[in-house]
Design an enzyme around this catalytic site. Structure first.
Site, PDB file in Angstrom:
ATOM      1  N   ARG A   1       0.882  -1.180   0.000  1.00  0.00           N
ATOM      2  CA  ARG A   1       0.000   0.000   0.000  1.00  0.00           C
ATOM      3  C   ARG A   1       0.912   1.221   0.000  1.00  0.00           C
ATOM      4  NH1 ARG A   1      -5.278   1.311   3.616  1.00  0.00           N
ATOM      5  NH2 ARG A   1      -6.064  -0.221   2.107  1.00  0.00           N
TER       6      ARG A   1
ATOM      7  N   HIS B   1      -7.540   0.583  -6.206  1.00  0.00           N
ATOM      8  CA  HIS B   1      -7.697  -0.289  -5.026  1.00  0.00           C
ATOM      9  C   HIS B   1      -8.352  -1.585  -5.518  1.00  0.00           C
ATOM     10  CE1 HIS B   1      -7.812  -1.528  -1.005  1.00  0.00           C
ATOM     11  NE2 HIS B   1      -8.677  -0.679  -0.472  1.00  0.00           N
TER      12      HIS B   1
ATOM     13  N   GLN C   1     -10.108  -4.188  -3.179  1.00  0.00           N
ATOM     14  CA  GLN C   1     -11.409  -3.706  -2.711  1.00  0.00           C
ATOM     15  C   GLN C   1     -12.502  -4.065  -3.716  1.00  0.00           C
ATOM     16  OE1 GLN C   1     -12.232  -1.934   0.281  1.00  0.00           O
ATOM     17  NE2 GLN C   1     -14.229  -2.533  -0.468  1.00  0.00           N
TER      18      GLN C   1
ATOM     19  N   ASP D   1     -17.417   6.590  -1.153  1.00  0.00           N
ATOM     20  CA  ASP D   1     -16.139   6.522  -0.440  1.00  0.00           C
ATOM     21  C   ASP D   1     -15.888   7.934   0.105  1.00  0.00           C
ATOM     22  OD1 ASP D   1     -13.570   5.895   0.465  1.00  0.00           O
ATOM     23  OD2 ASP D   1     -12.639   5.991  -1.521  1.00  0.00           O
TER      24      ASP D   1
ATOM     25  N   CYS E   1     -16.473   1.331   1.008  1.00  0.00           N
ATOM     26  CA  CYS E   1     -15.275   0.514   1.270  1.00  0.00           C
ATOM     27  C   CYS E   1     -14.815   0.616   2.723  1.00  0.00           C
ATOM     28  CB  CYS E   1     -14.150   0.924   0.329  1.00  0.00           C
ATOM     29  SG  CYS E   1     -13.734   2.671   0.448  1.00  0.00           S
TER      30      CYS E   1
ATOM     31  N   ARG F   1     -13.597  -8.881   1.986  1.00  0.00           N
ATOM     32  CA  ARG F   1     -12.176  -8.615   1.715  1.00  0.00           C
ATOM     33  C   ARG F   1     -11.352  -9.875   2.013  1.00  0.00           C
ATOM     34  NH1 ARG F   1     -10.230  -3.477   1.678  1.00  0.00           N
ATOM     35  NH2 ARG F   1      -8.457  -4.579   0.775  1.00  0.00           N
TER      36      ARG F   1
END
Ligand code: CP
Ligand code: NVA
Length: 308
Positions: A106, A133, A136, A227, A267, A295
């Site tokens: 990340r 992402h 996700q 988001d 998310c 996830r």
């Protein structure tokens, strides 16, 4: 019997690294892993985790997924490893590839992730960059599949910033051929190169719609997604973005304009009562915590494929 398949690109930096068939297979594996219909073991395999930004879900779900496969993770904290000192990525990547079987990263710039992948001899996974992402999105589409069983006729509306999460939704949406609508203020459109790539994948040009009106965008939608307006690294733009995004919250009034059976996704982490109201996060249409659970299952499926 359903088994992990080797992914042709042997990495997952972007949704564009997998084909439609590979995406569908990962989701099917994840569903079976979740229902405990499948047992996959990769004993003693090691996943290296490098997180230059904070994380709860991504970090923990990777750790648990590896543990369920019989492997382990090593969490490289940039401040206590030589990464924080500025050791060149090409050196770190080559060294870690000799200890680990996979590396999830990340970081801020997507080009840094690509640099890791260029020098790593082991598969590299995007655990979030400023551009995408993709892990996700796997969880998002598993959640949608669980709800609607197949993707035909699903309309997904994302309301908010044209950010990393939106980019991966657009690209996976294109791979699956579902209608994706993005409603965002003019200043915060998705990256034009992502839109262009998605349009190249879609067989039908009208399936990706960009609008500035959340009410038009939710009309007939089955999935409402949002988001945060200010992503990690954008903390100094928070006041400005809070003003610019006025009218782009998912609240009960907006939800009523979507299909009756519409589900709500986020998310997480959320700023409650900013991009989404408290009431909507906790309402019966919300699948936000199922999405967070997913996830784990999609990443276990992804790891299985990359280790196979
Ligand atoms: N959704 C997500 O990636 O959450 P974390 O930042 O907690 O990992
Ligand atoms: N867009 C958000 C997602 C966090 C999971 C960010 O990049 O901070």
């Amino acid at each position: 019997m359903l088994r992990p398949i080797k992914l042709a690109n042997n990495k997952f930096l972007s949704c564009l690294d997998i084909s439609t068939e590979e995406l569908v297979h990962i989701l099917e594996l994840a569903k079976n892993l979740k229902n405990r219909n499948l047992n996959i073991e990769y004993k003693n395999k090691v996943l290296g985790l490098i997180f230059d930004k904070s994380s709860t879900r991504t970090r923990v779900s990777f750790q648990v997924a590896m543990s369920r496969l019989g492997g382990t993770t090593i969490d490289l904290n940039p401040t206590t490893s030589q990464i924080g000192r500025g050791e060149p990525i090409k050196d770190t990547a080559r060294v870690l590839s000799r200890y680990c079987d996979l590396i999830a990263i990340r970081t801020f710039n997507h080009s840094d992730l690509e640099e890791y992948a260029k020098w790593s001899t082991k598969p590299v996974i995007n655990a979030l960059t400023d551009l995408e992402h993709p892990c996700q999105s796997l969880a998002d589409f598993l959640t949608i599949k669980e709800e609607f069983h197949d993707f035909r006729n699903v309309v997904l509306t994302f309301i908010g910033d044209g950010n990393n999460v939106a980019h991966s939704l657009i690209l996976c949406g294109a791979l699956l051929g579902i209608e994706v609508r993005i409603a965002c203020p003019d200043k915060y459109l998705p990256n034009p190169s992502v839109i262009q790539k998605a349009r190249e994948i879609y067989k039908n040009d009208s399936l990706l719609k960009i609008t500035h009106d959340p009410y038009t965008a939710v009309n007939g939608a089955n999935v409402l997604y949002t988001d945060v307006w200010s992503s990690m690294g954008e903390e100094n733009q928070k006041d400005e973005k809070d003003k610019d995004f006025a009218g782009f919250s998912i609240d009960s009034h907006l939800l009523k304009k979507a299909n009756k059976d519409a589900i709500v996704l986020h998310c997480l982490p959320a700023y409650r009562n900013k991009e989404i109201t408290n009431e909507v996060i906790d309402c019966e249409n919300s699948r936000i915590f199922e999405q967070a659970e997913n996830r784990l299952h999609v990443q276990q499926a992804l790891l299985s494929c990359l280790l196979s």
